[in-house]
Write a protein that holds these residues in place. Structure first.
Motif, PDB file in Angstrom:
ATOM      1  N   TYR A  60       0.824  -1.204   0.000  1.00  0.00           N
ATOM      2  CA  TYR A  60       0.000   0.000   0.000  1.00  0.00           C
ATOM      3  C   TYR A  60       0.859   1.256   0.000  1.00  0.00           C
ATOM      4  CZ  TYR A  60      -3.692  -3.214   1.524  1.00  0.00           C
ATOM      5  OH  TYR A  60      -4.593  -4.248   1.606  1.00  0.00           O
ATOM      6  N   PRO A  61       0.412   2.322  -0.673  1.00  0.00           N
ATOM      7  CA  PRO A  61       1.087   3.614  -0.508  1.00  0.00           C
ATOM      8  C   PRO A  61       1.008   4.058   0.945  1.00  0.00           C
ATOM      9  CG  PRO A  61      -1.017   3.882  -1.640  1.00  0.00           C
ATOM     10  CD  PRO A  61      -0.765   2.406  -1.538  1.00  0.00           C
ATOM     11  N   ALA A  91      -4.584   3.229   1.769  1.00  0.00           N
ATOM     12  CA  ALA A  91      -3.217   3.599   2.122  1.00  0.00           C
ATOM     13  C   ALA A  91      -2.960   3.312   3.589  1.00  0.00           C
ATOM     14  CB  ALA A  91      -2.967   5.080   1.837  1.00  0.00           C
ATOM     15  N   ILE A  92      -1.716   3.031   3.907  1.00  0.00           N
ATOM     16  CA  ILE A  92      -1.262   2.996   5.289  1.00  0.00           C
ATOM     17  C   ILE A  92      -1.035   4.437   5.732  1.00  0.00           C
ATOM     18  CG2 ILE A  92       0.612   2.283   6.835  1.00  0.00           C
ATOM     19  CD1 ILE A  92       1.104  -0.084   4.905  1.00  0.00           C
ATOM     20  N   ARG A 160       6.034   4.863  -2.997  1.00  0.00           N
ATOM     21  CA  ARG A 160       4.883   5.780  -3.068  1.00  0.00           C
ATOM     22  C   ARG A 160       4.626   6.349  -1.667  1.00  0.00           C
ATOM     23  NH1 ARG A 160      -0.238   3.621  -5.497  1.00  0.00           N
ATOM     24  NH2 ARG A 160      -0.541   5.841  -5.908  1.00  0.00           N
ATOM     25  N   LYS A 161       5.420   7.325  -1.317  1.00  0.00           N
ATOM     26  CA  LYS A 161       5.350   7.939   0.012  1.00  0.00           C
ATOM     27  C   LYS A 161       4.779   9.345  -0.110  1.00  0.00           C
ATOM     28  CE  LYS A 161       9.770   7.447   0.786  1.00  0.00           C
ATOM     29  NZ  LYS A 161      10.186   6.802  -0.473  1.00  0.00           N
ATOM     30  N   LEU A 291      -3.688   9.722  -5.086  1.00  0.00           N
ATOM     31  CA  LEU A 291      -4.154   8.333  -5.050  1.00  0.00           C
ATOM     32  C   LEU A 291      -5.029   8.033  -6.264  1.00  0.00           C
ATOM     33  CD1 LEU A 291      -5.007   7.962  -1.252  1.00  0.00           C
ATOM     34  CD2 LEU A 291      -2.951   7.169  -2.461  1.00  0.00           C
ATOM     35  N   LYS A 292      -4.888   6.866  -6.798  1.00  0.00           N
ATOM     36  CA  LYS A 292      -5.608   6.491  -8.012  1.00  0.00           C
ATOM     37  C   LYS A 292      -7.016   6.017  -7.694  1.00  0.00           C
ATOM     38  CE  LYS A 292      -1.297   4.842 -10.114  1.00  0.00           C
ATOM     39  NZ  LYS A 292      -0.556   3.635 -10.585  1.00  0.00           N
TER      40      LYS A 292
END
Length: 295
Positions: A60-61, A91-92, A160-161, A291-292
């Motif tokens: 996850y991003p 996301a996380i 992805r941060k 985010l997509k």
């Protein structure tokens, strides 16, 4: 003591246990201690896992949010709702706490600001001098100590941060952006205190431009439409006379003049919002910008 009295006391005791208040705990969250070796300080990170985390194997991003005492539960809630109801990626969410033993004001002044400002400042911690200007060192702590912790314990897509900051927290984000922009892939920066130290971040923006031809980053700027200066006040880059909307527009325009090939930046001014109210909107729109949509 009579049997009746004993029964009454037992009932009272049972009732008191039943009605005792217990702390509210956020579901699917964890707290981990982390030592900042270079800073010789201790912090905590708060981690919120996506709803599907336990039942999936995917990565996850990761959303890193400063000022975690306030911003972590807000960011967790908004990220979950966007995934559930707006179809965005899960996301996380990682909250970066204040240093153990420090007050929030003391910790954020020191860790989030880029320089020691001119003028007199009083510490809110008796016996300790006011501290500022360690944003660069704190940014290195995030990369050197927090990133490996998250990568080791969670299925995090560390390519992805996302950085999230507001006010002083956005100064920290700008310091990272103007020193090591690739530290994060997306920056969500709300109401940055660009008046700080007489506009020192404008000088640092120009210094970066003098030494670089590119800025590989995605940046979402957001601010409240009410973060302006009254018409009867003369604008300056001081806290008392700052027009934060005008400052942010100037800063965004300065970035765009350099035409960095790999910089994507966007600025939104949210009408009728002020410095205290705008953060949830900045976060929501900033996550949507990165985010997509899940098909």
């Amino acid at each position: 003591m009579t049997v009746v009295r004993k029964l009454l006391l037992a009932c009272c005791f049972a009732c008191s246990l039943a009605s005792a208040a217990t702390p509210y705990v956020l579901d699917d969250t964890e707290v981990r201690d982390v030592h900042a070796g270079a800073l010789n300080r201790n912090y905590q990170v708060f981690v919120a896992l996506p709803d599907s985390y336990r039942s999936s194997n995917r990565r996850y991003p990761v959303v890193f949010v400063v000022d975690a005492n306030y911003a972590f539960p807000v960011a967790r809630g908004i990220a979950q709702r966007l995934a559930k109801h707006a179809g965005l990626e899960e996301a996380i969410v990682v909250g970066l706490s204040y240093a153990k033993g420090d007050s929030p004001v003391y910790s954020r002044r020191r860790d989030y600001t880029p320089s020691m400002p001119r003028g007199q400042y009083v510490s809110d911690m008796p016996g300790r001098s006011a501290a500022f200007g360690e944003a660069q060192a704190y940014g290195r702590f995030i990369a050197a100590d927090v990133f490996p912790l998250i990568a080791a314990h969670y299925r995090a897509d560390m390519s992805r941060k996302i950085f999230v900051g507001h006010s002083y927290g956005s100064l920290l984000g700008l310091q990272v952006l103007l020193s090591e922009p690739a530290t994060f892939d997306h920056y969500i920066l709300g109401s940055p205190s660009l008046w700080f130290d007489q506009g020192v971040m404008f000088d640092r923006e120009q210094a970066y431009a003098n030494g670089h031809k590119d800025m590989p980053a995605s940046v979402f700027f957001g601010i409240g439409g009410r973060e302006t200066l009254p018409a009867n006040r003369k604008r300056s880059r001081t806290e008392e006379n700052a027009d934060m909307v005008a400052d942010l527009c100037d800063f965004d325009a300065a970035l765009k003049t350099h035409r960095y090939p790999n910089l994507k930046s966007r600025l939104e001014v949210f009408a009728d919002e002020d410095h205290a109210s705008v953060f949830p909107l900045v976060l929501t729109h900033g996550l949507r910008a990165y985010l997509k949509k899940v098909k």
